[in-house]
Design a protein around this motif. Structure first.
Motif, mmCIF file in Angstrom:
data_model
loop_
_atom_site.group_PDB
_atom_site.id
_atom_site.type_symbol
_atom_site.label_atom_id
_atom_site.label_comp_id
_atom_site.label_asym_id
_atom_site.label_seq_id
_atom_site.Cartn_x
_atom_site.Cartn_y
_atom_site.Cartn_z
ATOM 1 N N ASN A 76 -7.862 6.879 11.457
ATOM 2 C CA ASN A 76 -8.093 6.329 10.126
ATOM 3 C C ASN A 76 -8.992 7.293 9.362
ATOM 4 O O ASN A 76 -10.129 7.542 9.765
ATOM 5 C CB ASN A 76 -8.741 4.944 10.223
ATOM 6 C CG ASN A 76 -8.907 4.298 8.856
ATOM 7 O OD1 ASN A 76 -9.841 4.610 8.121
ATOM 8 N ND2 ASN A 76 -8.012 3.395 8.510
ATOM 9 N N ALA A 77 -8.458 7.849 8.270
ATOM 10 C CA ALA A 77 -9.206 8.841 7.495
ATOM 11 C C ALA A 77 -8.982 8.568 6.016
ATOM 12 O O ALA A 77 -8.021 9.058 5.421
ATOM 13 C CB ALA A 77 -8.740 10.253 7.854
ATOM 14 N N PRO A 78 -9.838 7.756 5.391
ATOM 15 C CA PRO A 78 -9.643 7.362 3.989
ATOM 16 C C PRO A 78 -9.495 8.535 3.023
ATOM 17 O O PRO A 78 -8.791 8.423 2.019
ATOM 18 C CB PRO A 78 -10.897 6.541 3.685
ATOM 19 C CG PRO A 78 -11.350 6.026 5.009
ATOM 20 C CD PRO A 78 -11.018 7.101 5.993
ATOM 21 N N GLY A 79 -10.131 9.658 3.315
ATOM 22 C CA GLY A 79 -10.039 10.797 2.422
ATOM 23 C C GLY A 79 -8.689 11.473 2.410
ATOM 24 O O GLY A 79 -8.437 12.343 1.567
ATOM 25 N N LEU A 80 -7.806 11.077 3.331
ATOM 26 C CA LEU A 80 -6.485 11.695 3.428
ATOM 27 C C LEU A 80 -5.374 10.796 2.910
ATOM 28 O O LEU A 80 -4.192 11.022 3.202
ATOM 29 C CB LEU A 80 -6.206 12.110 4.880
ATOM 30 C CG LEU A 80 -7.081 13.261 5.381
ATOM 31 C CD1 LEU A 80 -6.857 13.504 6.868
ATOM 32 C CD2 LEU A 80 -6.803 14.535 4.579
ATOM 33 N N GLY A 81 -5.724 9.778 2.148
ATOM 34 C CA GLY A 81 -4.720 8.994 1.451
ATOM 35 C C GLY A 81 -4.128 7.855 2.241
ATOM 36 O O GLY A 81 -4.523 7.570 3.375
ATOM 37 N N HIS A 139 -7.760 16.512 -2.899
ATOM 38 C CA HIS A 139 -7.344 15.766 -4.083
ATOM 39 C C HIS A 139 -6.477 14.546 -3.784
ATOM 40 O O HIS A 139 -5.998 13.901 -4.718
ATOM 41 C CB HIS A 139 -6.561 16.704 -5.017
ATOM 42 C CG HIS A 139 -7.258 17.984 -5.326
ATOM 43 N ND1 HIS A 139 -8.418 18.044 -6.059
ATOM 44 C CD2 HIS A 139 -6.970 19.261 -4.973
ATOM 45 C CE1 HIS A 139 -8.811 19.308 -6.169
ATOM 46 N NE2 HIS A 139 -7.945 20.060 -5.512
ATOM 47 N N LEU A 140 -6.288 14.210 -2.520
ATOM 48 C CA LEU A 140 -5.313 13.178 -2.171
ATOM 49 C C LEU A 140 -5.657 11.810 -2.745
ATOM 50 O O LEU A 140 -4.808 11.154 -3.357
ATOM 51 C CB LEU A 140 -5.160 13.100 -0.646
ATOM 52 C CG LEU A 140 -4.302 14.221 -0.055
ATOM 53 C CD1 LEU A 140 -4.571 14.373 1.430
ATOM 54 C CD2 LEU A 140 -2.831 13.940 -0.313
#
Length: 242
Positions: free
Chosen positions: A226-231, A194-195
């Protein structure tokens, strides 16, 4: 392959860790070992017992055998309950017992806030008022300014059963106009899925316990992912409110 080790008390939201491993999308392995959480009373004495050197040392051997390069005590309350100096002593002892760099989720929040150049933060805790106040004191010792503290006063088991609706309600209740970010410190909350939605909802960075725990382990291992799904913490990109 970079192997990250986590000591996690009890069983509440540990399934967030394989989710985060998938979201990292890189050569990162997340290894988790459960520790004895003791009574789910969330009193200061119980929290300190949960994070005692004996309990942590008893569980860390498995991570060493798994080849972990760094270990994080993945309990926010089980570290900040020791206070600023005591929490430093706790992770120093863990590093010695583990034979590798060590930290805790509480320090993960501090270092992540510094990474994002934050100063004023809002806290959305599931703890009782007095325990949430201990976390605020811990942040103040790190030169952060909690401008609002919201305490839901539920148990870890209840927090682990919360879904998206309850999580978003907690974040909204915690938010404050002066806060540059919202911090959700409980490792019993499911937050990994849900981040990005939370950050879009609030229009500012949201730091959660599992997210900063993994980021802290990567920092100890000298890895940046770099992990866009982690905010925002994992991208440093501006938040776009919808």
């Amino acid at each position: 392959m970079t192997a990250l080790g986590f000591l996690y008390p009890g069983h509440s939201a540990e399934d967030d860790y394989p989710r985060i491993e998938q979201l990292l999308g890189s050569d990162i392995r997340v290894d988790l070992v459960h520790t004895d959480s003791g009574e789910d009373a969330r009193r200061e004495d119980g929290l300190r017992a949960m994070g005692s050197p004996e309990r942590l040392a008893a569980s860390v051997q498995e991570l060493r055998h798994a080849g972990a390069e760094a270990v994080v005590w993945a309990s926010t309350s089980g570290s900040f309950a020791y206070g600023w100096e005591g929490a430093h002593e706790q992770v120093r002892g863990l590093a010695v017992a583990a034979g590798m760099p060590a930290s805790s989720t509480s320090f993960g929040f501090v270092h992540a806030s510094r990474e994002l150049a934050l100063r004023r933060v809002a806290i959305g805790a599931t703890y009782r008022d007095d325990v949430a106040g201990l976390f605020a004191d811990f942040l103040r010792a790190a030169a952060l300014e909690p401008v609002a503290v919201h305490a839901a006063g539920i148990t870890a088991a209840e927090a682990g059963s919360w879904g998206e609706a309850e999580l978003f309600a907690l974040a909204r209740a915690a938010d404050h106009a002066d806060a540059e970010a919202v911090l959700l410190p409980d490792t019993a909350l499911h937050t990994a899925s849900h981040l990005t939605a939370l950050e879009k909802e609030l229009g500012k960075p949201v730091l959660t316990a599992h997210q900063v725990s993994v980021w802290e382990a990567l920092r100890l291992a000298d890895r940046r992912v770099n992990a866009p799904g982690l905010g925002a913490l994992f991208t440093r990109e501006p938040i776009v409110q919808v």
